[in-house]
Design a protein around this motif. Structure first.
Motif, PDB file in Angstrom:
ATOM      1  N   THR A 143       0.810  -0.978  -0.180  1.00  0.00           N
ATOM      2  CA  THR A 143       0.207  -0.100   0.052  1.00  0.00           C
ATOM      3  C   THR A 143       0.996   1.045   0.239  1.00  0.00           C
ATOM      4  O   THR A 143       0.353   1.969  -0.841  1.00  0.00           O
ATOM      5  CB  THR A 143      -0.904  -0.294   1.297  1.00  0.00           C
ATOM      6  OG1 THR A 143      -1.374  -1.255   1.031  1.00  0.00           O
ATOM      7  CG2 THR A 143      -1.915   1.164   1.646  1.00  0.00           C
ATOM      8  N   ASP A 147       0.597   3.332  -3.221  1.00  0.00           N
ATOM      9  CA  ASP A 147      -0.466   5.091  -2.918  1.00  0.00           C
ATOM     10  C   ASP A 147       0.449   6.138  -2.818  1.00  0.00           C
ATOM     11  O   ASP A 147      -0.281   7.218  -2.108  1.00  0.00           O
ATOM     12  CB  ASP A 147      -1.737   5.133  -2.499  1.00  0.00           C
ATOM     13  CG  ASP A 147      -2.596   3.858  -2.042  1.00  0.00           C
ATOM     14  OD1 ASP A 147      -2.404   3.864  -4.054  1.00  0.00           O
ATOM     15  OD2 ASP A 147      -3.677   3.467  -1.779  1.00  0.00           O
ATOM     16  N   HIS A 347      -3.334  -0.025   6.704  1.00  0.00           N
ATOM     17  CA  HIS A 347      -3.390   0.828   5.255  1.00  0.00           C
ATOM     18  C   HIS A 347      -3.471  -0.464   4.246  1.00  0.00           C
ATOM     19  O   HIS A 347      -3.088  -1.092   4.493  1.00  0.00           O
ATOM     20  CB  HIS A 347      -2.316   1.821   5.597  1.00  0.00           C
ATOM     21  CG  HIS A 347      -2.284   3.039   6.393  1.00  0.00           C
ATOM     22  ND1 HIS A 347      -3.230   3.898   6.330  1.00  0.00           N
ATOM     23  CD2 HIS A 347      -1.525   3.217   7.400  1.00  0.00           C
ATOM     24  CE1 HIS A 347      -2.653   4.584   7.326  1.00  0.00           C
ATOM     25  NE2 HIS A 347      -1.344   4.002   7.858  1.00  0.00           N
ATOM     26  N   LYS A 350      -6.137   2.479  -2.429  1.00  0.00           N
ATOM     27  CA  LYS A 350      -7.256   2.488  -2.855  1.00  0.00           C
ATOM     28  C   LYS A 350      -7.904   1.783  -3.989  1.00  0.00           C
ATOM     29  O   LYS A 350      -7.318   0.802  -4.468  1.00  0.00           O
ATOM     30  CB  LYS A 350      -7.085   3.696  -3.579  1.00  0.00           C
ATOM     31  CG  LYS A 350      -6.688   4.236  -2.462  1.00  0.00           C
ATOM     32  CD  LYS A 350      -6.669   6.206  -2.873  1.00  0.00           C
ATOM     33  CE  LYS A 350      -6.008   7.414  -2.306  1.00  0.00           C
ATOM     34  NZ  LYS A 350      -5.838   8.898  -2.974  1.00  0.00           N
ATOM     35  N   GLU A 351      -9.223   1.524  -3.761  1.00  0.00           N
ATOM     36  CA  GLU A 351      -9.868   0.826  -4.642  1.00  0.00           C
ATOM     37  C   GLU A 351      -9.808   0.856  -5.885  1.00  0.00           C
ATOM     38  O   GLU A 351      -9.367   1.614  -6.778  1.00  0.00           O
ATOM     39  CB  GLU A 351     -11.181   0.793  -4.838  1.00  0.00           C
ATOM     40  CG  GLU A 351     -12.042  -0.538  -5.926  1.00  0.00           C
ATOM     41  CD  GLU A 351     -13.698  -0.504  -5.281  1.00  0.00           C
ATOM     42  OE1 GLU A 351     -14.069  -1.217  -5.598  1.00  0.00           O
ATOM     43  OE2 GLU A 351     -14.500   0.103  -4.682  1.00  0.00           O
ATOM     44  N   SER A 353      -6.658   0.753  -7.332  1.00  0.00           N
ATOM     45  CA  SER A 353      -5.213   1.020  -7.558  1.00  0.00           C
ATOM     46  C   SER A 353      -4.052   0.030  -8.360  1.00  0.00           C
ATOM     47  O   SER A 353      -3.531   0.793  -9.417  1.00  0.00           O
ATOM     48  CB  SER A 353      -4.651   1.515  -6.344  1.00  0.00           C
ATOM     49  OG  SER A 353      -4.425  -0.070  -5.729  1.00  0.00           O
TER      50      SER A 353
END
Length: 573
Positions: A143, A147, A347, A350-351, A353
């Protein structure tokens, strides 16, 4: 206490060997680069990251996760948690030449090569089995990368490799990798019982859906394990009575007497159970649970105290299910000793990603920074006082011996009372010098000695007369006793001859007759033709038993009525 993770490995597709058939993986980076002294790095780990092989794909797949269990030459397990995602591969198509219109026309005939994606795996290697924690840690690292979160990956990985957690004891430990995360690790009260993962429905998901509730599945998992615990408790009941400790070495060795165990159940000729006892899994079971003084758990309690209940409940489905429910609740309390557990804070990306068109490759990590964090934590750990925690040990309960034989239909078969009565009466007549009555019963007794129970009865009856100082016999008595001993040794199978021969050994050196002035003949001179006396394994077993019996005599009060029962009995010293 132990390290949560021993190694972090970044494994990627080997582009240098692209186009040579099946693809291969290679280790891009590994932390720490120097192996731990207590846990060497498993070689060939890139072979296990992609079970289906290293292949390029046309579409970017969603990340996945799985745990591979590797077993080294010392039978030690290494859990390799693999988090795999896909990165775009640079096209290898040569650049187009636009020097003239003819070349443009030729170039238009070529079809543009499709975009390919190569797998890359984040791998954790550990000696501990914490699947959910491994998934969360690797998911957090992914993540931060995907991100672009403002947390240094080197710091997160360094904290991961220096995290020390308890192994057992029922304690909770909250850990953080320094990325605004929080995880709570719950250790079981006792880790000797097998721990399964009931979340198979989404076990391969890198990020399981948060709405999934597995509470019912977890309780069902405990009930399934309870069924297996009852099964193995019933199958292995009385196993502690067949353990023998060998104390002639600096470190005592525990030996399991397979023949005695099988004979208790009348399954000496059973191929399946014989192979189970000869397997590596059972050898490990004996080495781990054979010790007389160790931490005890639910399995020990079942074997020692619940066998009678299990027998009584056979055929009653409601009582069996009730018992299974009780065992499953104890399993749940073992792994969840505290009713309230703090929530995790992890964490997640994001969907969608992973479907972004413009994605950078996973960055090259600074080896010096990660190693510096590891060195600092190692030095701090060396200077810290050792953590000492008293283990809850006790004497492992023996449980009841398995004295009954069960046929294939599960019906308890009582030993033939008539045949045993013939053996007892014939021996009684011999020692009471009623030779006419003994002669009448002798043929029937010799036929009865073809059964294992009758041979054991013979040794017990003869031993009782030795203890009464009735070992010196007249000629006819001596001939009858020797004939019975030969018959008992002759009818033994290769599997149970050690058991009968071991019980007869002190008897053949006790019974004797006077041949003349100063001349005595012992029974052993008349039973020397049997092959068991030429077996080195037999004499080793007898030597170990004799040493153990002498040690027991120093510390325990020997039951004079049943001294022979200690021959293959495990001592709790």
């Amino acid at each position: 206490m132990a390290r949560l993770a021993d190694y972090f490995v970044l494994v990627g597709y080997d582009h240098d060997k692209r186009g040579s058939g099946d693809g291969q993986g290679r280790i891009i980076q590994r932390f720490p680069e120097k192996e731990w002294e207590d846990n060497p790095f498993p070689q060939g780990i890139q072979l296990f990251c992609q079970p289906s092989g290293w292949h390029l794909v046309l579409e970017r797949k969603s990340p996945n996760f799985f745990v591979a269990v590797l077993t080294d030459i010392n039978s030690e397990r290494h859990y390799c948690a693999c988090f795999t995602f896909w990165e775009a591969v640079e096209s290898l198509q040569p650049p187009k030449n636009h020097t003239n219109d003819i070349d443009d026309e030729e170039d238009s005939k070529f079809v543009q090569a499709p975009q390919l994606f190569a797998p890359k795996s984040l791998v954790l290697v550990s000696q501990l089995d914490h699947t959910e924690v491994f998934r969360n840690c690797l998911g957090l690292i992914y993540t931060i990368y995907i991100d672009g979160l403002n947390f240094p990956l080197e710091t997160v990985i360094g904290n991961l490799l220096t995290c020390i957690i308890p192994i057992t004891g029922g304690s909770q430990r909250t850990i953080s990798l320094g990325a605004g995360d929080r995880q709570v690790i719950q250790t079981p009260v006792n880790d000797a019982l097998p721990v399964l993962d009931p979340e198979l429905e989404y076990a391969d998901h890198a990020f399981p859906p948060s709405s999934t509730s597995a509470s019912s599945m977890k309780f069902q998992d405990k009930e399934i394990r309870a069924v297996f615990l009852r099964l193995f408790a019933q199958l292995l009941q009385g196993y502690r009575w067949c353990l023998q400790i060998i104390r002639i070495h600096p470190e005592p060795v525990i030996r399991f007497h397979k023949v005695a165990f099988l004979a208790q159940r009348g399954l000496v000729d059973d191929d399946f159970l014989t192979k189970v006892l000869e397997g590596m899994a059972f050898a490990r079971f004996v080495s781990e649970r054979g010790s007389p003084y160790r931490p005890c758990d639910l399995f020990d309690e079942l074997v020692a105290n619940e066998i009678a209940r299990i027998r009584l409940e056979e055929g009653n489905a409601q009582k069996v299910l009730k018992h299974v429910k009780e065992i499953s609740e104890q399993l749940h309390r073992n792994e969840n000793p505290y009713p309230a557990v703090a929530m995790h804070k992890i964490h997640k990306p994001k969907e969608g990603s992973h479907l972004r068109v413009q994605q950078s490759t996973f960055p090259h990590l600074d080896e010096g920074t990660v190693q510096w964090i590891i060195d600092q934590a190692t030095a701090k750990l060396k200077n810290a006082p050792p953590t000492v925690k008293a283990e809850m040990k006790c004497v492992a309960p023996m449980g009841p011996p398995s004295a009954t034989m069960i046929d294939q239909n599960g019906i308890v078969l009582a030993n033939s009372a008539r045949r045993l009565e013939v053996v007892r009466n014939c021996i009684t007549y011999i020692f009471e010098n009623k030779m006419l009555e003994a002669k009448k019963l002798l043929p029937a007794m010799l036929r009865a000695l073809k059964g294992r129970a009758a041979r054991q009865c013979l040794t017990q009856e003869l031993n009782s007369h030795v203890l009464q100082n009735r070992a010196v016999l007249d000629h006819q008595q001596f001939d009858y006793i020797v004939r019975m001993m030969n018959s008992a040794l002759q009818d033994c199978t290769p599997l149970d001859e050690h058991l009968v021969a071991a019980a007869l050994l002190p008897l053949v050196t006790a019974f004797c007759r006077k041949l003349g002035s100063g001349v005595t003949q012992f029974a052993y001179s008349c039973v020397q033709e049997h092959l068991v006396w030429t077996s080195l394994q037999f004499w080793e077993a007898m030597f170990y038993s004799d040493v153990q019996n002498h040690i027991r005599a120093l510390y325990l009060e020997v039951d004079v009525d049943h001294p022979s029962e200690t021959v293959f009995m495990f001592s709790t010293l």
